[in-house]
Write a protein that holds these residues in place. Sequence first.
Motif, PDB file in Angstrom:
ATOM      1  N   LEU A 221       3.707 -11.112  -4.187  1.00 55.80           N
ATOM      2  CA  LEU A 221       3.477 -10.080  -5.187  1.00 55.80           C
ATOM      3  C   LEU A 221       2.648 -10.624  -6.335  1.00 55.80           C
ATOM      4  N   ASN A 222       2.957 -11.841  -6.791  1.00 54.69           N
ATOM      5  CA  ASN A 222       2.181 -12.463  -7.858  1.00 54.69           C
ATOM      6  C   ASN A 222       0.748 -12.748  -7.412  1.00 54.69           C
ATOM      7  N   ASP A 223       0.603 -13.191  -6.166  1.00 62.44           N
ATOM      8  CA  ASP A 223      -0.742 -13.484  -5.655  1.00 62.44           C
ATOM      9  C   ASP A 223      -1.595 -12.227  -5.610  1.00 62.44           C
ATOM     10  N   ILE A 224      -1.011 -11.124  -5.146  1.00 65.72           N
ATOM     11  CA  ILE A 224      -1.765  -9.872  -5.058  1.00 65.72           C
ATOM     12  C   ILE A 224      -2.130  -9.361  -6.443  1.00 65.72           C
ATOM     13  N   ARG A 225      -1.187  -9.458  -7.375  1.00 60.36           N
ATOM     14  CA  ARG A 225      -1.478  -9.011  -8.749  1.00 60.36           C
ATOM     15  C   ARG A 225      -2.646  -9.788  -9.336  1.00 60.36           C
TER      16      ARG A 225
ATOM     17  N   SER B  45       8.298  -0.337  -4.690  1.00 62.36           N
ATOM     18  CA  SER B  45       7.434   0.776  -4.302  1.00 62.36           C
ATOM     19  C   SER B  45       6.473   1.144  -5.420  1.00 62.36           C
ATOM     20  N   ALA B  46       6.967   1.143  -6.673  1.00 65.05           N
ATOM     21  CA  ALA B  46       6.107   1.472  -7.813  1.00 65.05           C
ATOM     22  C   ALA B  46       5.023   0.423  -8.009  1.00 65.05           C
ATOM     23  N   LEU B  47       5.378  -0.847  -7.794  1.00 58.85           N
ATOM     24  CA  LEU B  47       4.407  -1.931  -8.002  1.00 58.85           C
ATOM     25  C   LEU B  47       3.334  -1.947  -6.924  1.00 58.85           C
ATOM     26  N   ILE B  48       3.718  -1.786  -5.662  1.00 61.44           N
ATOM     27  CA  ILE B  48       2.722  -1.869  -4.595  1.00 61.44           C
ATOM     28  C   ILE B  48       1.788  -0.666  -4.612  1.00 61.44           C
ATOM     29  N   LYS B  49       2.267   0.460  -5.135  1.00 66.07           N
ATOM     30  CA  LYS B  49       1.405   1.635  -5.239  1.00 66.07           C
ATOM     31  C   LYS B  49       0.257   1.355  -6.204  1.00 66.07           C
ATOM     32  N   VAL B  50       0.575   0.712  -7.327  1.00 59.20           N
ATOM     33  CA  VAL B  50      -0.443   0.403  -8.325  1.00 59.20           C
ATOM     34  C   VAL B  50      -1.380  -0.691  -7.835  1.00 59.20           C
ATOM     35  N   MET B  51      -0.836  -1.658  -7.098  1.00 62.37           N
ATOM     36  CA  MET B  51      -1.649  -2.786  -6.627  1.00 62.37           C
ATOM     37  C   MET B  51      -2.376  -2.492  -5.318  1.00 62.37           C
ATOM     38  N   ASP B  52      -2.183  -1.244  -4.806  1.00 64.91           N
ATOM     39  CA  ASP B  52      -2.885  -0.813  -3.599  1.00 64.91           C
ATOM     40  C   ASP B  52      -2.633  -1.757  -2.428  1.00 64.91           C
ATOM     41  N   CYS B  53      -1.336  -2.006  -2.161  1.00 67.41           N
ATOM     42  CA  CYS B  53      -0.960  -2.812  -1.010  1.00 67.41           C
ATOM     43  C   CYS B  53       0.225  -2.148  -0.333  1.00 67.41           C
ATOM     44  N   THR B  54       0.778  -2.766   0.672  1.00 65.80           N
ATOM     45  CA  THR B  54       1.901  -2.187   1.419  1.00 65.80           C
ATOM     46  C   THR B  54       3.071  -3.149   1.420  1.00 65.80           C
ATOM     47  N   LEU B  55       4.214  -2.646   1.855  1.00 70.70           N
ATOM     48  CA  LEU B  55       5.377  -3.512   2.004  1.00 70.70           C
ATOM     49  C   LEU B  55       5.094  -4.630   2.997  1.00 70.70           C
TER      50      LEU B  55
ATOM     51  N   LYS C 238      10.701 -10.846 -15.295  1.00 69.84           N
ATOM     52  CA  LYS C 238      11.791 -11.503 -14.573  1.00 69.84           C
ATOM     53  C   LYS C 238      11.443 -11.694 -13.098  1.00 69.84           C
ATOM     54  N   ILE C 239      10.751 -10.693 -12.519  1.00 71.86           N
ATOM     55  CA  ILE C 239      10.335 -10.806 -11.119  1.00 71.86           C
ATOM     56  C   ILE C 239       9.305 -11.910 -10.967  1.00 71.86           C
ATOM     57  N   SER C 240       8.315 -11.912 -11.838  1.00 78.52           N
ATOM     58  CA  SER C 240       7.231 -12.902 -11.752  1.00 78.52           C
ATOM     59  C   SER C 240       7.730 -14.316 -11.972  1.00 78.52           C
TER      60      SER C 240
ATOM     61  N   ILE D 299       0.384  -8.899 -16.311  1.00 77.87           N
ATOM     62  CA  ILE D 299       1.726  -8.327 -16.183  1.00 77.87           C
ATOM     63  C   ILE D 299       1.859  -7.075 -17.038  1.00 77.87           C
ATOM     64  N   SER D 300       1.244  -7.105 -18.213  1.00 76.72           N
ATOM     65  CA  SER D 300       1.313  -5.945 -19.113  1.00 76.72           C
ATOM     66  C   SER D 300       0.613  -4.736 -18.504  1.00 76.72           C
ATOM     67  N   GLU D 301      -0.540  -4.965 -17.883  1.00 74.60           N
ATOM     68  CA  GLU D 301      -1.272  -3.869 -17.247  1.00 74.60           C
ATOM     69  C   GLU D 301      -0.493  -3.291 -16.081  1.00 74.60           C
TER      70      GLU D 301
END
Length: 209
Positions: free
Chosen positions: A6-10, A48-58, A33-35, A17-19
Amino acid sequence: MMIEKLNDIRKARGMTISELSEKSGVPLSTIKKISAGITKNPNMATISALIKVMDCTLGDLDPRSSEEQDWEKAGLVPYHPQNRMPLLGKVSCGMPMYAAEDIEGYIASDFEEDGEYFGLRARGDSMNALGINEGDIIVVHKQPVVENGEVAVVLVNGDEATVKRFNRQGDTVILSPQSDNPEHHPQIYNLKEISISVVGKVIELRKRF
């Protein structure tokens, strides 16, 4: 593994993180806390909310079964609770708050905020007007104080706990049933004569149909 990816994709998306927090609606403190690896198993709603914004999948975060991948294609999110809380048959006075013999088992918990939670199996029909029936499971946040009008788990004189709507005026405590059974009446106590202690606030009801 999931958190690292997740951190790599971000970072690959060039997002801070703020964005990510602003665009996803996930609280900044939660993402931090996740990062940082403090929250190792964020719940699926957050993911689900994070991957939607980062345009990736589970699947980009965690290898899953083909069945789960089919669920995602259908727009469904599999439920995988990461935490658990004790399910109690009763709550009695004493330290610790519940003994091992009171624990019937464990149930899923996805609460991320600080605090201690437990499930309690309801008895009787004194709260059935709220949908709480015999055998139902109520989820309780352990806390020593509740607001007037809230439903709470309360110990009266150190006896086994009761679930009632709580109200206090000065030294008077009123524990009100919420029932269609006319045999149940409000219980009124003088704190100078009777010990009343709040175990916690009822925050959720779980039922089987």
